[in-house]
Design an enzyme around this catalytic site. Sequence first.
Site, PDB file in Angstrom:
ATOM      1  N   ASP A   1       0.855  -1.189   0.000  1.00 15.66           N
ATOM      2  CA  ASP A   1       0.000   0.000   0.000  1.00 15.66           C
ATOM      3  C   ASP A   1       0.894   1.242   0.000  1.00 15.66           C
ATOM      4  O   ASP A   1       2.118   1.147  -0.158  1.00 15.66           O
ATOM      5  CB  ASP A   1      -1.027  -0.044   1.149  1.00 15.66           C
ATOM      6  N   HIS A   2       0.268   2.410   0.192  1.00 17.59           N
ATOM      7  CA  HIS A   2       0.990   3.681   0.129  1.00 17.59           C
ATOM      8  C   HIS A   2       2.094   3.810   1.182  1.00 17.59           C
ATOM      9  O   HIS A   2       3.083   4.487   0.950  1.00 17.59           O
ATOM     10  CB  HIS A   2       0.003   4.836   0.298  1.00 17.59           C
TER      11      HIS A   2
ATOM     12  N   CYS B   1       2.529  -3.588   4.141  1.00 24.73           N
ATOM     13  CA  CYS B   1       1.722  -2.416   4.490  1.00 24.73           C
ATOM     14  C   CYS B   1       2.383  -1.783   5.712  1.00 24.73           C
ATOM     15  O   CYS B   1       3.554  -2.067   5.990  1.00 24.73           O
ATOM     16  CB  CYS B   1       0.257  -2.783   4.698  1.00 24.73           C
TER      17      CYS B   1
ATOM     18  N   THR C   1       2.006  -2.127   9.055  1.00 26.49           N
ATOM     19  CA  THR C   1       2.430  -3.141  10.040  1.00 26.49           C
ATOM     20  C   THR C   1       2.689  -4.497   9.395  1.00 26.49           C
ATOM     21  O   THR C   1       3.310  -5.361  10.015  1.00 26.49           O
ATOM     22  CB  THR C   1       1.323  -3.357  11.083  1.00 26.49           C
TER      23      THR C   1
ATOM     24  N   HIS D   1       9.352 -24.829   7.994  1.00 23.85           N
ATOM     25  CA  HIS D   1       8.268 -25.625   8.575  1.00 23.85           C
ATOM     26  C   HIS D   1       6.909 -25.383   7.925  1.00 23.85           C
ATOM     27  O   HIS D   1       6.069 -26.268   7.913  1.00 23.85           O
ATOM     28  CB  HIS D   1       8.126 -25.320  10.080  1.00 23.85           C
TER      29      HIS D   1
ATOM     30  N   ARG E   1       6.558 -35.029   8.638  1.00 24.53           N
ATOM     31  CA  ARG E   1       5.637 -34.368   9.582  1.00 24.53           C
ATOM     32  C   ARG E   1       5.278 -32.944   9.139  1.00 24.53           C
ATOM     33  O   ARG E   1       4.147 -32.503   9.295  1.00 24.53           O
ATOM     34  CB  ARG E   1       6.188 -34.398  11.006  1.00 24.53           C
ATOM     35  N   HIS E   2       6.243 -32.277   8.535  1.00 23.64           N
ATOM     36  CA  HIS E   2       5.948 -30.921   8.061  1.00 23.64           C
ATOM     37  C   HIS E   2       5.067 -30.960   6.822  1.00 23.64           C
ATOM     38  O   HIS E   2       4.148 -30.147   6.669  1.00 23.64           O
ATOM     39  CB  HIS E   2       7.246 -30.167   7.784  1.00 23.64           C
TER      40      HIS E   2
HETATM   41  C1  RB5 Z   1      -2.549   2.352   6.710  1.00 20.96           C
HETATM   42  O1  RB5 Z   1      -2.630   3.501   7.502  1.00 20.96           O
HETATM   43  C2  RB5 Z   1      -2.353   1.126   7.586  1.00 20.96           C
HETATM   44  O2  RB5 Z   1      -3.517   0.870   8.308  1.00 20.96           O
HETATM   45  C3  RB5 Z   1      -1.964  -0.095   6.758  1.00 20.96           C
HETATM   46  O3  RB5 Z   1      -0.806   0.196   6.047  1.00 20.96           O
HETATM   47  C4  RB5 Z   1      -1.654  -1.368   7.533  1.00 20.96           C
HETATM   48  O4  RB5 Z   1      -0.755  -1.144   8.566  1.00 20.96           O
HETATM   49  C5  RB5 Z   1      -2.799  -2.185   7.953  1.00 20.96           C
HETATM   50  O5  RB5 Z   1      -2.664  -3.278   8.555  1.00 20.96           O
END
Ligand code: RB5
Length: 147
Positions: A13-14, A70, A72, A103, A138-139
């Site tokens: 994303d941005h 993204c 996070t 794994h 197993r994996h």
């Molecule tokens: C965008 O602000 C943010 O929510 C997105 O990049 C991401 O972290 C979502 O999980």
Amino acid sequence: MKTETLVVAIGNDHTAYEFKLPIIEYLTTAGYEILDLGANNCEPVDYPDFGQAVGQALIDKKANFGIVICGTGIGISIAANRIHGVRCALCYEEETVRMARLHNDANVLAMGARIIASHKAVELVKVFLTTKTSTQTRHKVRIKKLN
Ligand code: RB5
């Protein structure tokens, strides 16, 4: 999809436009083919669209591996994992990347552009693309159950 060159699909994303540039530079230098499905500027967009696009590219056999980014890494990893057959692992350091390949046979790596540095991400991508999946039964059984 060419057989001799591994194709890596990237979705972001941005928040991750600038973050992905060193990754693309590394992949290009290392000889991977890149399928860039991500945002290519900083205008706000919706991360689910890009997680889905990368997941679908894998299922359509247009790419061998995926990288999704993204802020996070959480939202875009959830989006990618909604595509059946995608095994997307959100990782912030090398050991979990290694285990995700070994794994879990992860086929998509998710990272957070607001969590780790771009140069760290390049290191994670290297581990992701060079670690083979375990051949232990197993994996294999557990991975089959994921499907
Ligand atoms: C965008 O602000 C943010 O929510 C997105 O990049 C991401 O972290 C979502 O999980």
